[in-house]
Design a protein around this motif. Structure first.
Motif, mmCIF file in Angstrom:
data_model
loop_
_atom_site.group_PDB
_atom_site.id
_atom_site.type_symbol
_atom_site.label_atom_id
_atom_site.label_comp_id
_atom_site.label_asym_id
_atom_site.label_seq_id
_atom_site.Cartn_x
_atom_site.Cartn_y
_atom_site.Cartn_z
ATOM 1 N N ARG A 88 110.060 54.663 30.848
ATOM 2 C CA ARG A 88 109.412 54.688 32.165
ATOM 3 C C ARG A 88 107.894 54.645 32.084
ATOM 4 O O ARG A 88 107.236 54.301 33.054
ATOM 5 C CB ARG A 88 109.839 55.929 32.931
ATOM 6 C CG ARG A 88 111.283 55.897 33.348
ATOM 7 C CD ARG A 88 111.676 57.170 34.041
ATOM 8 N NE ARG A 88 113.102 57.179 34.325
ATOM 9 C CZ ARG A 88 113.873 58.238 34.217
ATOM 10 N NH1 ARG A 88 113.356 59.386 33.843
ATOM 11 N NH2 ARG A 88 115.148 58.165 34.486
ATOM 12 N N THR A 89 107.329 55.037 30.931
ATOM 13 C CA THR A 89 105.874 55.068 30.810
ATOM 14 C C THR A 89 105.306 53.880 30.045
ATOM 15 O O THR A 89 104.098 53.784 29.860
ATOM 16 C CB THR A 89 105.418 56.363 30.114
ATOM 17 O OG1 THR A 89 106.054 56.460 28.841
ATOM 18 C CG2 THR A 89 105.739 57.572 30.956
ATOM 19 N N THR A 90 106.156 52.959 29.608
ATOM 20 C CA THR A 90 105.691 51.768 28.903
ATOM 21 C C THR A 90 105.316 50.700 29.929
ATOM 22 O O THR A 90 106.093 50.397 30.834
ATOM 23 C CB THR A 90 106.793 51.223 27.970
ATOM 24 O OG1 THR A 90 107.161 52.256 27.066
ATOM 25 C CG2 THR A 90 106.306 50.021 27.201
ATOM 26 N N ALA A 91 104.137 50.127 29.763
ATOM 27 C CA ALA A 91 103.636 49.137 30.720
ATOM 28 C C ALA A 91 104.472 47.865 30.692
ATOM 29 O O ALA A 91 104.917 47.414 29.637
ATOM 30 C CB ALA A 91 102.182 48.809 30.418
ATOM 31 N N VAL A 92 104.684 47.289 31.873
ATOM 32 C CA VAL A 92 105.389 46.023 32.009
ATOM 33 C C VAL A 92 104.393 44.905 31.691
ATOM 34 O O VAL A 92 103.262 44.930 32.186
ATOM 35 C CB VAL A 92 105.931 45.879 33.459
ATOM 36 C CG1 VAL A 92 106.655 44.571 33.641
ATOM 37 C CG2 VAL A 92 106.831 47.049 33.801
ATOM 38 N N PRO A 93 104.769 43.907 30.869
ATOM 39 C CA PRO A 93 103.791 42.902 30.430
ATOM 40 C C PRO A 93 103.137 42.096 31.547
ATOM 41 O O PRO A 93 101.969 41.761 31.459
ATOM 42 C CB PRO A 93 104.614 41.970 29.529
ATOM 43 C CG PRO A 93 105.880 42.644 29.253
ATOM 44 C CD PRO A 93 106.081 43.696 30.285
ATOM 45 N N TRP A 94 103.859 41.770 32.609
ATOM 46 C CA TRP A 94 103.301 40.858 33.611
ATOM 47 C C TRP A 94 102.276 41.514 34.517
ATOM 48 O O TRP A 94 101.483 40.828 35.146
ATOM 49 C CB TRP A 94 104.398 40.203 34.435
ATOM 50 C CG TRP A 94 105.250 41.131 35.219
ATOM 51 C CD1 TRP A 94 106.438 41.673 34.824
ATOM 52 C CD2 TRP A 94 105.001 41.647 36.517
ATOM 53 N NE1 TRP A 94 106.930 42.499 35.790
ATOM 54 C CE2 TRP A 94 106.063 42.496 36.852
ATOM 55 C CE3 TRP A 94 103.982 41.482 37.444
ATOM 56 C CZ2 TRP A 94 106.141 43.175 38.050
ATOM 57 C CZ3 TRP A 94 104.065 42.157 38.636
ATOM 58 C CH2 TRP A 94 105.137 42.989 38.934
ATOM 59 N N CYS A 95 102.253 42.862 34.611
ATOM 60 C CA CYS A 95 101.286 43.471 35.533
ATOM 61 C C CYS A 95 100.414 44.538 34.873
ATOM 62 O O CYS A 95 99.384 44.898 35.414
ATOM 63 C CB CYS A 95 102.007 44.073 36.734
ATOM 64 S SG CYS A 95 103.005 45.513 36.355
ATOM 65 N N GLY A 96 100.830 45.072 33.742
ATOM 66 C CA GLY A 96 100.033 46.091 33.065
ATOM 67 C C GLY A 96 100.293 47.509 33.526
ATOM 68 O O GLY A 96 99.641 48.441 33.067
#
Length: 136
Positions: A50-58
């Motif tokens: 849940r705390t890992t950033a999603v690549p497309w939005c940061g």
């Protein structure tokens, strides 16, 4: 049927024998199983996901949902926990662009290519031989 109509959503089912028809849900299940099987503490596994950033939005899923970072075992500054909502409308547009580009690249088998230099062999469609590239 009445339940979904009363809450304003449409229930769509997919084939039980063709799992690729519901690929996004299958991928989410696969990710959850992998997370829960690799660590001793399932709560820490889900927290790290849940705390890992999603690549497309940061932003992480938690930041998109509650507007701030979650506390983890990694030390962070207190000012990082102050709610700071991302601009959701801009993120929706950005996500649509990201999805459309990915789908277009997959359908057309597009990928990055190395720059050509003098003497490189190239394949020309419709010609039955390899031609050497020469920069003019």
């Amino acid at each position: 049927m009445m339940f979904s109509a009363s809450y304003g959503f449409e229930h769509i089912t997919s084939s039980l024998h063709y799992l690729q028809g519901n690929g996004q849900a299958e991928r989410a299940v696969q990710t959850a199983k992998r997370l829960l099987s690799t660590r001793d503490d399932p709560a820490l596994s889900l927290l790290s996901y849940r705390t890992t950033a999603v690549p497309w939005c940061g932003y992480s899923p938690a930041e998109l949902l509650i507007g701030r970072r979650l506390r983890t075992q990694v030390p962070q500054l207190p000012k990082q926990f102050i709610p700071n909502w991302p601009h959701l409308e801009l993120l929706k547009v950005q996500h649509e662009r990201y999805k459309n580009k990915d789908n277009n690249d997959i359908c057309h088998r597009a990928h990055g290519r190395a720059d050509l230099s003098d003497g490189s062999d190239v394949w020309v469609t419709g010609v039955a031989m390899v031609i050497q590239f020469q920069d003019r």
